[in-house]
Design a protein around this motif. Structure first.
Motif, mmCIF file in Angstrom:
data_model
loop_
_atom_site.group_PDB
_atom_site.id
_atom_site.type_symbol
_atom_site.label_atom_id
_atom_site.label_comp_id
_atom_site.label_asym_id
_atom_site.label_seq_id
_atom_site.Cartn_x
_atom_site.Cartn_y
_atom_site.Cartn_z
ATOM 1 N N ALA A 694 46.768 67.574 78.407
ATOM 2 C CA ALA A 694 46.091 68.871 78.393
ATOM 3 C C ALA A 694 44.688 68.752 77.829
ATOM 4 O O ALA A 694 43.736 69.374 78.318
ATOM 5 C CB ALA A 694 46.916 69.861 77.573
ATOM 6 N N VAL A 695 44.549 67.926 76.804
ATOM 7 C CA VAL A 695 43.228 67.741 76.199
ATOM 8 C C VAL A 695 42.296 67.037 77.187
ATOM 9 O O VAL A 695 41.135 67.424 77.361
ATOM 10 C CB VAL A 695 43.342 66.941 74.884
ATOM 11 N N VAL A 696 42.795 65.976 77.856
ATOM 12 C CA VAL A 696 41.968 65.254 78.822
ATOM 13 C C VAL A 696 41.597 66.174 79.982
ATOM 14 O O VAL A 696 40.453 66.174 80.459
ATOM 15 C CB VAL A 696 42.705 64.001 79.322
ATOM 16 N N ARG A 697 42.550 66.982 80.422
ATOM 17 C CA ARG A 697 42.282 67.898 81.528
ATOM 18 C C ARG A 697 41.177 68.891 81.158
ATOM 19 O O ARG A 697 40.265 69.151 81.945
ATOM 20 C CB ARG A 697 43.560 68.657 81.886
ATOM 21 N N ALA A 698 41.221 69.408 79.935
ATOM 22 C CA ALA A 698 40.208 70.360 79.485
ATOM 23 C C ALA A 698 38.834 69.702 79.445
ATOM 24 O O ALA A 698 37.823 70.287 79.842
ATOM 25 C CB ALA A 698 40.575 70.900 78.106
ATOM 26 N N ALA A 699 38.790 68.449 78.977
ATOM 27 C CA ALA A 699 37.513 67.731 78.920
ATOM 28 C C ALA A 699 36.972 67.495 80.314
ATOM 29 O O ALA A 699 35.755 67.610 80.559
ATOM 30 C CB ALA A 699 37.696 66.416 78.176
ATOM 31 N N CYS A 700 37.851 67.152 81.240
ATOM 32 C CA CYS A 700 37.404 66.896 82.605
ATOM 33 C C CYS A 700 36.875 68.179 83.257
ATOM 34 O O CYS A 700 35.856 68.154 83.962
ATOM 35 C CB CYS A 700 38.562 66.327 83.438
ATOM 36 N N VAL A 701 37.559 69.288 83.043
ATOM 37 C CA VAL A 701 37.099 70.559 83.602
ATOM 38 C C VAL A 701 35.727 70.901 83.052
ATOM 39 O O VAL A 701 34.822 71.338 83.775
ATOM 40 C CB VAL A 701 38.113 71.675 83.311
ATOM 41 N N LEU A 702 35.554 70.685 81.734
ATOM 42 C CA LEU A 702 34.263 70.960 81.105
ATOM 43 C C LEU A 702 33.184 70.058 81.693
ATOM 44 O O LEU A 702 32.078 70.510 82.017
ATOM 45 C CB LEU A 702 34.370 70.747 79.589
ATOM 46 N N GLY A 703 33.503 68.745 81.845
ATOM 47 C CA GLY A 703 32.520 67.830 82.395
ATOM 48 C C GLY A 703 32.164 68.144 83.831
ATOM 49 O O GLY A 703 30.987 68.068 84.224
ATOM 50 N N GLN A 704 33.169 68.495 84.626
ATOM 51 C CA GLN A 704 32.903 68.835 86.026
ATOM 52 C C GLN A 704 32.032 70.076 86.135
ATOM 53 O O GLN A 704 31.160 70.165 87.006
ATOM 54 C CB GLN A 704 34.230 69.038 86.760
#
Length: 754
Positions: A694-704
């Motif tokens: 969940a943490v990695v997914r949130a970071a990826c969404v933010l980066g995208q």
């Protein structure tokens, strides 16, 4: 007639001998001896030249004897003038006057060879001139007695003149009777005048000496059997005796002024001096004054003859101020003025003394954490008050036999006797931990203080004080690496690590100059396709004779020693050189990321240097990527932002490294001109755990949402790779796909240029 002449000559000679004897008694008055020799020579000259002269004036015997008589007579007048000159203070030098008397001898002998009567007349004239010259000197320089002697010298000259007037050969009885009487009176007068002058000199010297010891700041004391026989005014001032109100100290018992030890030392000193065992003794002692105050004396004692027997002369100075200054200097040298604790010198002396005894004890080195922040924010006066409060708490908490010292600005040391066993060490460690639980109240303000402490034990951790303190300092610096108040006991591996760190720091500069560093390249792959997308340049140190040194050791050392800039430039040039070589070999370049230390951003020309070096090696800026950590961005944001903007404007990529380990990442993502977000391996390692995902997914969404590339670092399993791709990472980097490669191996992965 001959008998009369011999009697008169003998009488004059006896008076001359009397003057010579007086001259031996008073060797400082040289005029007495001169006048004595004058009369002796005159008597001998009269005897040989008149009384005992041969009847044949043309014989050789006569001429020889007459010549000797003339020489003696001239010597008489010479000594007469010498005595008069020295008496009145005129300069008399025999070397200068000798030629004049030689000339006079010639003037007398030359006519005497023709006719003795002529010689007698010239001699009488010269003798008269000499006597009158002496008379003139005494008359002008003296008072009544000197002028009376001057008149006698004038009369002596007249007698000399009467000789050839009354008899051609100066054999008149009248001349010799008058001469005998006059020279007898003259000799007696000269004796009395010399005695008077000697007495005056003695009186003057006595007056000077009296003035000296009366006005001297040095005390002069004559003592016998602890009783004061004589004391000058300086002694009275030293002892606090007021002559106007107190009794004169003569025959006063001195023991009332001395303590028991000082009195015993003085008695032994006097015994040795009076027994002749020692010539003199230097000493120091404290005495009690009349008002009860104590003064420190420094003196010299020797034996002296006193009217009623031998006594001891003591010369002394009041040395109280110097003694107090010396004590103050010693205290200043051994004590800390701020906390009133012993300082480093005193502490080391105590440590050396304890190690000499061989008994076990412990040493604690304590350093306040972030004390400089207190000084900067609350002021140095507040900081000083805090140090005093810390010292007071430790002093009251420690046992009486312990020693507490201040070693430096915010460093304290304690010596704990009797601490030997592991249980005692643990107890001491816990006690020190508890000393700082409660806040310190400074200026009615509570202040919490955290302290890092190291504890070392004798003899286990060092044979002497310096080694023990060094061990405690090593443990203290290790404790500083932990948060909050920490107390660590020393362990041998600590010093090994410290020595290794120092060795690296000392060798680093030479290693950079010799370019002992090389690069390895960690490949970066595109997600899903797993195609090569670039490299990260990793610096390595192959130290000759040692082997490979970990970057975790030499990178911090380079930052601490200020050599990170030189190392960073070396890494940049080496990477660009490798890329230029790849390009010459016909490979298609891919971006290469170079890590930049936070300290490198202190150089405002960093961006210019990167772009200039790239141009010098023929590398387009778009093939470079600068990796900056959150620490660099936060700590040097004003310096980082403009330089990153300059690099991005030149198409240099900017990667935000170690994302997920800081505290202000989201704010920085908005402000920094970055192109890539690198997720720290601490975020990838737990995958595929749901929370980690969940943490990695949130970071990826933010980066995208910010149009950034997202790199998963530390990918070591296929599960981690697949989960990272599923969650939105655009690139993968880790041992699963490739370990770091040499420059040639990295080149082999590059596609050929189209």
């Amino acid at each position: 007639m001959t008998g009369l002449l011999l009697i008169s000559s003998s009488l004059i000679a006896l008076l001359g001998m009397t003057l010579l004897m007086l001259a031996r008694i008073e060797p400082g008055h040289r005029h007495i001896g001169d006048w004595g020799w004058s009369h002796v020579c005159l008597a001998a000259g009269l005897a040989l030249g008149v009384a005992l002269v041969p009847p044949d004036v043309h014989s050789l015997h006569y001429r020889v004897q007459a010549t000797v008589a003339v020489v003696l007579t001239l010597a008489s007048i010479a000594f007469e003038l010498s005595g008069a000159a020295r008496y009145v203070g005129r300069v008399w030098r025999w070397r200068r006057t000798a030629p004049l008397f030689a000339l006079a001898l010639v003037l007398i002998l030359a006519p005497a060879l023709v006719d003795p009567r002529y010689g007698v007349r010239v001699a009488a004239t010269i003798l008269t001139l000499g006597a009158w010259t002496a008379a003139a000197w005494l008359w002008r320089a003296g008072d009544g007695p000197e002028r009376f002697v001057a008149l006698l010298f004038i009369g002596s000259g007249l007698v000399h003149l009467s000789g050839p007037l009354l008899d051609p050969l100066a054999r008149s009885a009248i001349t010799h009777v008058l001469g005998t009487y006059l020279h007898s009176v003259l000799a007696m007068s000269l004796i009395l005048l010399s005695v008077r002058r000697a007495h005056q000199a003695t009186t003057t010297m006595q007056g000077r000496l009296h003035h000296l010891y009366e006005q001297s700041v040095q005390g002069m004391l004559v003592v016998r059997e602890q009783r004061i026989l004589f004391a000058n005014p300086a002694v009275r001032r030293i002892f606090g005796i007021d002559p106007a109100r107190d009794a004169v100290p003569e025959e006063v018992d001195r023991s009332r002024y001395l303590s028991g030890d000082a009195a015993a030392a003085a008695a032994e000193r006097h015994r040795q001096l009076l027994a002749g065992e020692r010539d003199s003794v230097e000493w120091e002692a404290d005495i009690r004054r009349r008002d009860g105050s104590v003064v420190h004396l420094r003196g010299l004692s020797s034996a002296i003859d006193w009217p009623d027997g031998r006594a001891v002369l003591e010369l002394m100075l009041d040395d109280t101020e110097r003694q107090q200054a010396r004590i103050a200097l010693e205290r200043q040298a051994l004590h800390d003025e701020l906390t009133n604790l012993p300082n480093r010198h005193a502490a080391m002396a105590r440590l050396d003394a304890l190690t000499a005894l061989g008994e076990p004890f412990a040493v604690v080195s304590a350093d306040l954490d972030r004390f400089q922040l207190v000084n900067e924010s609350l002021g140095h006066e507040f900081g000083d008050a805090l140090l005093r409060a810390v010292a007071e708490r430790l002093r009251s908490a420690l046992p009486p036999e312990a020693l507490l010292a201040r070693l430096g600005e915010d460093q304290f040391m304690a010596v704990l006797p009797g601490v030997a066993s592991a249980a005692q060490v643990e107890q001491a460690r816990q006690q020190w931990q508890g000393y700082f639980d409660a806040p310190f109240v400074v200026a009615e303000r509570p202040v919490f203080v955290h302290v890092s402490c190291g504890l070392a034990c004798y003899p286990e951790h060092g044979p002497d004080g310096a080694a023990l303190l060094s061990a405690a300092d090593v443990a203290m610096h290790r404790a500083k690496q932990q948060a909050g108040t920490t107390v660590l006991a020393y362990a041998p591996e600590m010093i090994q690590r410290a020595r290794a760190r120092l060795d690296i720091e000392q060798a680093l500069g030479a290693a950079i100059a010799a370019e002992e560093f090389f690069l390895e390249y960690q490949p970066k792959f595109a997600a899903h396709s797993r195609q090569l997308a670039g490299f990260e340049a990793l610096v390595r140190w192959q130290r000759p004779g040692v082997g490979r040194v970990s970057p975790a050791d030499f990178i911090p050392a380079a930052e601490l020693t200020g050599q990170i800039g030189a190392l960073g430039e070396l890494v940049l040039r080496r990477a660009l050189r490798d890329m230029a070589a790849w390009q010459r070999e016909g490979a298609q370049l891919l971006p290469v990321a170079i890590n930049v230390s936070p300290l490198q951003f202190r150089d405002p020309q960093l961006a210019d240097v990167i772009l200039r070096e790239a141009a010098a090696h023929g590398i387009e800026p778009r093939f470079l990527d600068v990796e900056v950590t959150e620490t660099a961005a936060i700590g040097h944001l004003d310096q980082v932002l403009p330089q990153l903007a300059q690099l991005r404007a030149a198409q240099v990529g900017v990667s935000f490294d170690d994302f997920g380990t800081g505290q202000s990442s989201l704010t920085l993502l908005r402000r920094l001109p970055i192109s890539t977000l690198k997720l720290d391996r601490s975020m990838i390692d737990p995958l595929p755990e749901p929370k980690a995902g969940a943490v990695v997914r949130a970071a990826c969404v933010l980066g995208q949402s910010l149009a950034l590339q997202i790199v998963a670092e530390g990918v070591e399993t296929e599960v981690q790779a697949a989960e990272s791709e599923r969650l939105g990472c655009t690139h993968l980097q880790g041992f699963l796909l490739s370990r770091p490669l040499s420059a040639s191996a990295a080149q082999a992965l590059l596609p050929a240029a189209g």
